[in-house]
Write a protein that holds these residues in place. Sequence first.
Motif, PDB file in Angstrom:
ATOM      1  N   ARG A 138       6.676  -5.347  -9.150  1.00 45.29           N
ATOM      2  CA  ARG A 138       6.186  -5.141  -7.793  1.00 45.29           C
ATOM      3  C   ARG A 138       4.808  -4.509  -7.910  1.00 45.29           C
ATOM      4  O   ARG A 138       4.593  -3.595  -8.701  1.00 45.29           O
ATOM      5  CB  ARG A 138       7.120  -4.202  -7.026  1.00 45.29           C
ATOM      6  CG  ARG A 138       6.705  -3.959  -5.598  1.00 45.29           C
ATOM      7  CD  ARG A 138       7.581  -2.889  -4.974  1.00 45.29           C
ATOM      8  NE  ARG A 138       9.001  -3.244  -4.974  1.00 45.29           N
ATOM      9  CZ  ARG A 138       9.585  -3.910  -3.999  1.00 45.29           C
ATOM     10  NH1 ARG A 138       8.893  -4.278  -2.934  1.00 45.29           N
ATOM     11  NH2 ARG A 138      10.867  -4.192  -4.048  1.00 45.29           N
ATOM     12  N   LEU A 139       3.874  -5.035  -7.149  1.00 48.63           N
ATOM     13  CA  LEU A 139       2.484  -4.570  -7.257  1.00 48.63           C
ATOM     14  C   LEU A 139       2.152  -3.605  -6.136  1.00 48.63           C
ATOM     15  O   LEU A 139       2.646  -3.744  -5.012  1.00 48.63           O
ATOM     16  CB  LEU A 139       1.523  -5.759  -7.217  1.00 48.63           C
ATOM     17  CG  LEU A 139       1.729  -6.821  -8.293  1.00 48.63           C
ATOM     18  CD1 LEU A 139       0.727  -7.956  -8.136  1.00 48.63           C
ATOM     19  CD2 LEU A 139       1.634  -6.204  -9.677  1.00 48.63           C
ATOM     20  N   TYR A 140       1.342  -2.656  -6.472  1.00 49.52           N
ATOM     21  CA  TYR A 140       0.888  -1.671  -5.493  1.00 49.52           C
ATOM     22  C   TYR A 140      -0.623  -1.595  -5.509  1.00 49.52           C
ATOM     23  O   TYR A 140      -1.246  -1.670  -6.577  1.00 49.52           O
ATOM     24  CB  TYR A 140       1.465  -0.289  -5.798  1.00 49.52           C
ATOM     25  CG  TYR A 140       2.962  -0.235  -5.666  1.00 49.52           C
ATOM     26  CD1 TYR A 140       3.554   0.016  -4.440  1.00 49.52           C
ATOM     27  CD2 TYR A 140       3.780  -0.461  -6.766  1.00 49.52           C
ATOM     28  CE1 TYR A 140       4.927   0.054  -4.305  1.00 49.52           C
ATOM     29  CE2 TYR A 140       5.157  -0.431  -6.647  1.00 49.52           C
ATOM     30  CZ  TYR A 140       5.723  -0.174  -5.415  1.00 49.52           C
ATOM     31  OH  TYR A 140       7.082  -0.135  -5.298  1.00 49.52           O
ATOM     32  N   ILE A 141      -1.178  -1.438  -4.343  1.00 46.70           N
ATOM     33  CA  ILE A 141      -2.622  -1.231  -4.252  1.00 46.70           C
ATOM     34  C   ILE A 141      -2.884   0.056  -3.483  1.00 46.70           C
ATOM     35  O   ILE A 141      -2.273   0.306  -2.442  1.00 46.70           O
ATOM     36  CB  ILE A 141      -3.342  -2.434  -3.583  1.00 46.70           C
ATOM     37  CG1 ILE A 141      -4.845  -2.198  -3.579  1.00 46.70           C
ATOM     38  CG2 ILE A 141      -2.807  -2.702  -2.180  1.00 46.70           C
ATOM     39  CD1 ILE A 141      -5.639  -3.424  -3.156  1.00 46.70           C
ATOM     40  N   GLY A 142      -3.716   0.864  -4.049  1.00 53.85           N
ATOM     41  CA  GLY A 142      -4.071   2.128  -3.408  1.00 53.85           C
ATOM     42  C   GLY A 142      -5.551   2.378  -3.566  1.00 53.85           C
ATOM     43  O   GLY A 142      -6.274   1.528  -4.099  1.00 53.85           O
ATOM     44  N   TRP A 143      -5.952   3.521  -3.123  1.00 54.14           N
ATOM     45  CA  TRP A 143      -7.389   3.803  -3.158  1.00 54.14           C
ATOM     46  C   TRP A 143      -7.573   5.306  -3.004  1.00 54.14           C
ATOM     47  O   TRP A 143      -6.679   6.022  -2.570  1.00 54.14           O
ATOM     48  CB  TRP A 143      -8.087   3.053  -2.025  1.00 54.14           C
ATOM     49  CG  TRP A 143      -7.516   3.412  -0.703  1.00 54.14           C
ATOM     50  CD1 TRP A 143      -6.403   2.874  -0.122  1.00 54.14           C
ATOM     51  CD2 TRP A 143      -7.980   4.427   0.176  1.00 54.14           C
ATOM     52  NE1 TRP A 143      -6.147   3.495   1.070  1.00 54.14           N
ATOM     53  CE2 TRP A 143      -7.100   4.444   1.292  1.00 54.14           C
ATOM     54  CE3 TRP A 143      -9.051   5.324   0.157  1.00 54.14           C
ATOM     55  CZ2 TRP A 143      -7.272   5.329   2.350  1.00 54.14           C
ATOM     56  CZ3 TRP A 143      -9.221   6.202   1.214  1.00 54.14           C
ATOM     57  CH2 TRP A 143      -8.336   6.186   2.301  1.00 54.14           C
TER      58      TRP A 143
ATOM     59  N   ASP B  11       0.839  -1.191   0.000  1.00 54.63           N
ATOM     60  CA  ASP B  11       0.000   0.000   0.000  1.00 54.63           C
ATOM     61  C   ASP B  11       0.871   1.236   0.000  1.00 54.63           C
ATOM     62  O   ASP B  11       2.095   1.163  -0.135  1.00 54.63           O
ATOM     63  CB  ASP B  11      -0.998  -0.027   1.172  1.00 54.63           C
ATOM     64  CG  ASP B  11      -0.299   0.092   2.519  1.00 54.63           C
ATOM     65  OD1 ASP B  11       0.919   0.350   2.560  1.00 54.63           O
ATOM     66  OD2 ASP B  11      -0.976  -0.085   3.541  1.00 54.63           O
ATOM     67  N   GLU B  12       0.227   2.384   0.172  1.00 55.97           N
ATOM     68  CA  GLU B  12       0.940   3.648   0.043  1.00 55.97           C
ATOM     69  C   GLU B  12       1.980   3.829   1.148  1.00 55.97           C
ATOM     70  O   GLU B  12       2.897   4.617   1.001  1.00 55.97           O
ATOM     71  CB  GLU B  12      -0.056   4.809   0.051  1.00 55.97           C
ATOM     72  CG  GLU B  12      -0.709   5.080   1.404  1.00 55.97           C
ATOM     73  CD  GLU B  12      -1.788   4.057   1.756  1.00 55.97           C
ATOM     74  OE1 GLU B  12      -2.090   3.207   0.898  1.00 55.97           O
ATOM     75  OE2 GLU B  12      -2.299   4.115   2.890  1.00 55.97           O
ATOM     76  N   ALA B  13       1.808   3.092   2.234  1.00 58.15           N
ATOM     77  CA  ALA B  13       2.760   3.198   3.331  1.00 58.15           C
ATOM     78  C   ALA B  13       3.843   2.138   3.246  1.00 58.15           C
ATOM     79  O   ALA B  13       4.642   1.994   4.150  1.00 58.15           O
ATOM     80  CB  ALA B  13       2.016   3.087   4.664  1.00 58.15           C
TER      81      ALA B  13
ATOM     82  N   TRP C  60      -8.984  -9.483   1.460  1.00 57.02           N
ATOM     83  CA  TRP C  60      -9.647  -8.287   0.932  1.00 57.02           C
ATOM     84  C   TRP C  60     -10.471  -7.578   2.000  1.00 57.02           C
ATOM     85  O   TRP C  60     -10.486  -6.356   2.091  1.00 57.02           O
ATOM     86  CB  TRP C  60     -10.509  -8.646  -0.268  1.00 57.02           C
ATOM     87  CG  TRP C  60     -11.350  -7.494  -0.731  1.00 57.02           C
ATOM     88  CD1 TRP C  60     -12.699  -7.386  -0.669  1.00 57.02           C
ATOM     89  CD2 TRP C  60     -10.871  -6.269  -1.289  1.00 57.02           C
ATOM     90  NE1 TRP C  60     -13.107  -6.172  -1.173  1.00 57.02           N
ATOM     91  CE2 TRP C  60     -12.005  -5.467  -1.550  1.00 57.02           C
ATOM     92  CE3 TRP C  60      -9.608  -5.768  -1.591  1.00 57.02           C
ATOM     93  CZ2 TRP C  60     -11.906  -4.193  -2.100  1.00 57.02           C
ATOM     94  CZ3 TRP C  60      -9.520  -4.488  -2.135  1.00 57.02           C
ATOM     95  CH2 TRP C  60     -10.651  -3.721  -2.382  1.00 57.02           C
ATOM     96  N   SER C  61     -11.184  -8.348   2.797  1.00 63.19           N
ATOM     97  CA  SER C  61     -12.053  -7.688   3.783  1.00 63.19           C
ATOM     98  C   SER C  61     -11.232  -6.927   4.814  1.00 63.19           C
ATOM     99  O   SER C  61     -11.666  -5.882   5.305  1.00 63.19           O
ATOM    100  CB  SER C  61     -12.945  -8.716   4.473  1.00 63.19           C
ATOM    101  OG  SER C  61     -12.181  -9.599   5.258  1.00 63.19           O
ATOM    102  N   ARG C  62     -10.036  -7.417   5.106  1.00 60.77           N
ATOM    103  CA  ARG C  62      -9.175  -6.665   6.022  1.00 60.77           C
ATOM    104  C   ARG C  62      -8.772  -5.331   5.411  1.00 60.77           C
ATOM    105  O   ARG C  62      -8.732  -4.304   6.089  1.00 60.77           O
ATOM    106  CB  ARG C  62      -7.934  -7.498   6.371  1.00 60.77           C
ATOM    107  CG  ARG C  62      -8.123  -8.399   7.585  1.00 60.77           C
ATOM    108  CD  ARG C  62      -6.820  -9.100   7.950  1.00 60.77           C
ATOM    109  NE  ARG C  62      -6.377 -10.029   6.914  1.00 60.77           N
ATOM    110  CZ  ARG C  62      -6.768 -11.296   6.835  1.00 60.77           C
ATOM    111  NH1 ARG C  62      -7.592 -11.782   7.733  1.00 60.77           N
ATOM    112  NH2 ARG C  62      -6.341 -12.084   5.871  1.00 60.77           N
ATOM    113  N   PHE C  63      -8.498  -5.377   4.126  1.00 59.54           N
ATOM    114  CA  PHE C  63      -8.134  -4.128   3.454  1.00 59.54           C
ATOM    115  C   PHE C  63      -9.285  -3.132   3.490  1.00 59.54           C
ATOM    116  O   PHE C  63      -9.101  -1.948   3.789  1.00 59.54           O
ATOM    117  CB  PHE C  63      -7.725  -4.435   2.009  1.00 59.54           C
ATOM    118  CG  PHE C  63      -7.135  -3.269   1.266  1.00 59.54           C
ATOM    119  CD1 PHE C  63      -5.806  -2.928   1.422  1.00 59.54           C
ATOM    120  CD2 PHE C  63      -7.916  -2.507   0.413  1.00 59.54           C
ATOM    121  CE1 PHE C  63      -5.258  -1.853   0.734  1.00 59.54           C
ATOM    122  CE2 PHE C  63      -7.383  -1.428  -0.279  1.00 59.54           C
ATOM    123  CZ  PHE C  63      -6.039  -1.102  -0.116  1.00 59.54           C
TER     124      PHE C  63
END
Lengths: 236, 236
Positions: free
Chosen positions: A130-135, A77-79, A102-105
């Motif tokens: 490298r994968l990143y997930i953000g929102w 994630d972003e952190a 997913w539900s934790r995210f």
Amino acid sequence: MKPETSPQHCQSHGGWSSSEPLLPHQEIREHMFEKPLTPSDVGKLNRLVIPKQHAEKYFPLQGGSTETKDQSLSCEDEAGRPWRFRYSYWSSSQSYVLTKGWSRFVKEKMLFPGDVVVFERARVDGGGYRLYIGWRRRRGASENLKSPPPNLPAIAALDGARPNMSSGDSYSSLTGSAKQDCHCLLQAGDEAVAPARSKRLRTLRLFGVNLDLRTDSGNRPSEQFNVSGYREYIDN
Amino acid sequence: MKPETSPQHCQSHGGWSSSEPLLPHQEIREHMFEKPLTPSDVGKLNRLVIPKQHAEKYFPLQGGSTETKDQSLSCEDEAGRPWRFRYSYWSSSQSYVLTKGWSRFVKEKMLFPGDVVVFERARVDGGGYRLYIGWRRRRGASENLKSPPPNLPAIAALDGARPNMSSGDSYSSLTGSAKQDCHCLLQAGDEAVAPARSKRLRTLRLFGVNLDLRTDSGNRPSEQFNVSGYREYIDN
DNA sequence: AGGGGAACCTGTTTC
DNA sequence: AGAAACAGGTTCCCC
């Protein structure tokens, strides 16, 4: 400046800023895709549907079509915190989904319907990514609230139920959790029209509003309806 | 003659006639069991509960008690068309059920509560059976109508919507399909409380009654609510 | 045994 | 108009 179209610098929201200066040696992130979250994506189904064209382009399942073996998707994630999700293809619905993790995210980021999840990647040595997930918050979401209240249907429709609304005081920024509840007091006779679903919980969907009648243990002078447009978050 | 107890010759209804002459080489069909359909059997649960005594007698699950592996039940209807159902034991409800495929059967045969589904079988070479599934209308069902109206929930609950009921005129024997509609005229302001689900169809579940507001193409002076207790059939 | 998660299913919508 | 995709359910297993 058009703040609704340009990426926001979302230190507290978790989004990435594309306006950060590119430092030397900083990796180049490629935007893969985004998905505006549906109520199901952030609800009790505990899964995120990955649109098929993106899934097959960016997250091809190993083993081709025959071996639909589940695999895991590790993102940051972003952190810089790692998130590992189970990634599967459900042949029954012909859809690609993130399940475990997913539900934790959703809970940790306090995501709501309409919020957007963003997937990016950056090449690493060895040819992989490298994968990143953000929102980011949905359009029109307030910056000050962790999540704004949903647009609840007009409560005037409930006039038969003599609502005693109190809203706005249930959004807490102290506990780290969010509530989207309103409370209505109902006369004893009113709830007779709700069909029984169980002894402890009856749900009545009325004008698009879910009414969950909870009969708490112990006798209360009045029973309580939980009025929610789509989702409620309760403190743990 | 007791037409309500003897099998009907149901050319247009899909039942089997046991009064047909037995031709040479025609297989012998053994009647296994019947079940009058409950509202749940033809409703949105998409499953048929097989009475336990019949299920265990005629459709024993392979693998005994430990291996509750789902299996499939392949039947033929009166036209020789194959129907494949998923057949399972649901330990939560301790019941045997047909699930996948059942709703298609209900829809195609336009089955309603009280209609009877019939299971038969015929020995085939090799010691097995060929299975047949049929159905007939419930007692008192008119021969001219595809299906009589169900007992709708009390419409008095709708008094806020100023219902102007007209029932009985929406049952058509011409189109080959069945309707279970009643019509309520609503004031223009009343429908504003129904949440939009799509441009053409809004559903409001009110006191256990599904209200489907259809805004047909072209301007109508009044919009139309479809009031159904459990299921509706619309002409294609 | 109870709750969360994994898998299964279907109606609606869209292309 | 037929098929595909998916949003929203359900069931049931597992811990």
